[in-house]
Design a protein around this motif. Sequence first.
Motif, mmCIF file in Angstrom:
data_model
loop_
_atom_site.group_PDB
_atom_site.id
_atom_site.type_symbol
_atom_site.label_atom_id
_atom_site.label_comp_id
_atom_site.label_asym_id
_atom_site.label_seq_id
_atom_site.Cartn_x
_atom_site.Cartn_y
_atom_site.Cartn_z
ATOM 1 N N CYS A 1 -4.730 15.354 1.402
ATOM 2 C CA CYS A 1 -4.017 14.619 2.448
ATOM 3 C C CYS A 1 -4.190 15.274 3.812
ATOM 4 O O CYS A 1 -4.335 14.590 4.827
ATOM 5 C CB CYS A 1 -2.532 14.498 2.103
ATOM 6 S SG CYS A 1 -2.194 13.416 0.701
ATOM 7 N N LEU B 1 1.712 5.019 -3.075
ATOM 8 C CA LEU B 1 2.436 5.429 -1.883
ATOM 9 C C LEU B 1 1.502 5.270 -0.696
ATOM 10 O O LEU B 1 0.356 5.699 -0.739
ATOM 11 C CB LEU B 1 2.873 6.897 -2.018
ATOM 12 C CG LEU B 1 3.538 7.557 -0.820
ATOM 13 C CD1 LEU B 1 4.914 6.939 -0.566
ATOM 14 C CD2 LEU B 1 3.672 9.053 -1.051
ATOM 15 N N THR B 2 1.958 4.616 0.337
ATOM 16 C CA THR B 2 1.205 4.512 1.589
ATOM 17 C C THR B 2 2.059 5.132 2.676
ATOM 18 O O THR B 2 3.247 4.822 2.795
ATOM 19 C CB THR B 2 0.900 3.040 1.943
ATOM 20 O OG1 THR B 2 0.139 2.460 0.877
ATOM 21 C CG2 THR B 2 0.101 2.951 3.236
ATOM 22 N N GLN C 1 -3.381 6.293 1.628
ATOM 23 C CA GLN C 1 -2.865 5.722 0.398
ATOM 24 C C GLN C 1 -3.030 6.752 -0.714
ATOM 25 O O GLN C 1 -4.090 7.364 -0.838
ATOM 26 C CB GLN C 1 -3.605 4.443 0.002
ATOM 27 C CG GLN C 1 -3.426 3.289 0.955
ATOM 28 C CD GLN C 1 -4.328 3.377 2.175
ATOM 29 O OE1 GLN C 1 -5.469 3.785 2.083
ATOM 30 N NE2 GLN C 1 -3.795 3.017 3.326
ATOM 31 N N MET C 2 -1.989 6.928 -1.504
ATOM 32 C CA MET C 2 -2.067 7.778 -2.684
ATOM 33 C C MET C 2 -1.707 6.928 -3.896
ATOM 34 O O MET C 2 -0.657 6.282 -3.910
ATOM 35 C CB MET C 2 -1.113 8.971 -2.592
ATOM 36 C CG MET C 2 -1.171 9.866 -3.822
ATOM 37 S SD MET C 2 -0.160 11.354 -3.697
ATOM 38 C CE MET C 2 1.465 10.657 -4.006
ATOM 39 N N THR D 1 6.211 13.292 -4.355
ATOM 40 C CA THR D 1 5.952 12.165 -5.248
ATOM 41 C C THR D 1 5.094 12.585 -6.430
ATOM 42 O O THR D 1 5.432 12.329 -7.596
ATOM 43 C CB THR D 1 5.265 11.011 -4.489
ATOM 44 O OG1 THR D 1 6.124 10.596 -3.422
ATOM 45 C CG2 THR D 1 4.963 9.841 -5.402
ATOM 46 N N VAL E 1 -3.302 17.910 -3.838
ATOM 47 C CA VAL E 1 -2.901 16.714 -3.092
ATOM 48 C C VAL E 1 -2.654 17.063 -1.628
ATOM 49 O O VAL E 1 -3.068 16.340 -0.719
ATOM 50 C CB VAL E 1 -1.659 16.051 -3.741
ATOM 51 C CG1 VAL E 1 -1.018 15.039 -2.796
ATOM 52 C CG2 VAL E 1 -2.057 15.384 -5.043
ATOM 53 N N ALA F 1 4.147 13.068 -0.036
ATOM 54 C CA ALA F 1 3.076 12.899 -1.026
ATOM 55 C C ALA F 1 3.179 13.982 -2.100
ATOM 56 O O ALA F 1 3.079 13.689 -3.298
ATOM 57 C CB ALA F 1 1.710 12.941 -0.344
ATOM 58 N N ARG F 2 3.397 15.224 -1.686
ATOM 59 C CA ARG F 2 3.513 16.323 -2.658
ATOM 60 C C ARG F 2 4.728 16.123 -3.568
ATOM 61 O O ARG F 2 4.663 16.349 -4.773
ATOM 62 C CB ARG F 2 3.602 17.669 -1.944
ATOM 63 C CG ARG F 2 2.283 18.142 -1.365
ATOM 64 C CD ARG F 2 2.359 19.584 -0.915
ATOM 65 N NE ARG F 2 3.320 19.758 0.151
ATOM 66 C CZ ARG F 2 3.037 19.734 1.450
ATOM 67 N NH1 ARG F 2 1.787 19.534 1.831
ATOM 68 N NH2 ARG F 2 3.969 19.907 2.349
ATOM 69 N N ILE G 1 -6.627 9.682 -3.363
ATOM 70 C CA ILE G 1 -6.193 9.725 -1.961
ATOM 71 C C ILE G 1 -7.250 8.984 -1.155
ATOM 72 O O ILE G 1 -8.431 9.324 -1.207
ATOM 73 C CB ILE G 1 -6.082 11.176 -1.442
ATOM 74 C CG1 ILE G 1 -5.209 12.039 -2.358
ATOM 75 C CG2 ILE G 1 -5.615 11.197 0.008
ATOM 76 C CD1 ILE G 1 -3.759 11.694 -2.379
#
Length: 165
Positions: free
Chosen positions: A54, A13-14, A72-73, A28, A50, A25-26, A86
């Motif tokens: 982030c 994921l970006t 990016q993750m 995902t 995360v 992000a969380r 991360i």
Amino acid sequence: MGQTGPKADKIQLTFPSQAEYLGVARLTVSGVANRMGFSYEDIEDIKLAVGEACTNAVEHAYGEDGEAGSIQMSCHVYPDRLVIVITDEGMGFAGEFKADQLTPIYSGREIDDLEEGGLGLYLIHTLMDEVVIRSDSGVAISMTKYVRRDEVAGDDDWTISKAEV
């Protein structure tokens, strides 16, 4: 089985280096961890770690002049563990590590007064099983959480026969 074991599935994921995207992000990583069979408590720990990583990237990676950047993750799914990396392409820590970043609470502040990001590296180290931080061109934080299958041992074998119902 060492690190040279099976190949991992990789989810990437970006997203823009903006606080509004931290929930993505969380969410995902929560979905990935849930699919792997992590306990509710472990999923919450992973989401918090995360979020902290982030948040650090959003706050520190790209200067205060409003410079746009991205985070990016990568989630690397192994049979026994989840490795989350991360990465930002910002300024790096450049000697910013301070002793109080690794203490439970910044001195003089109550835990209830801290916002997300306030416990930073200490919290990430506490919540995850392994943490590796690289800072050269940008920062990469690799966080590993192992699936603890023994916590539910026996539950899979537990069945109710029709005679017992």
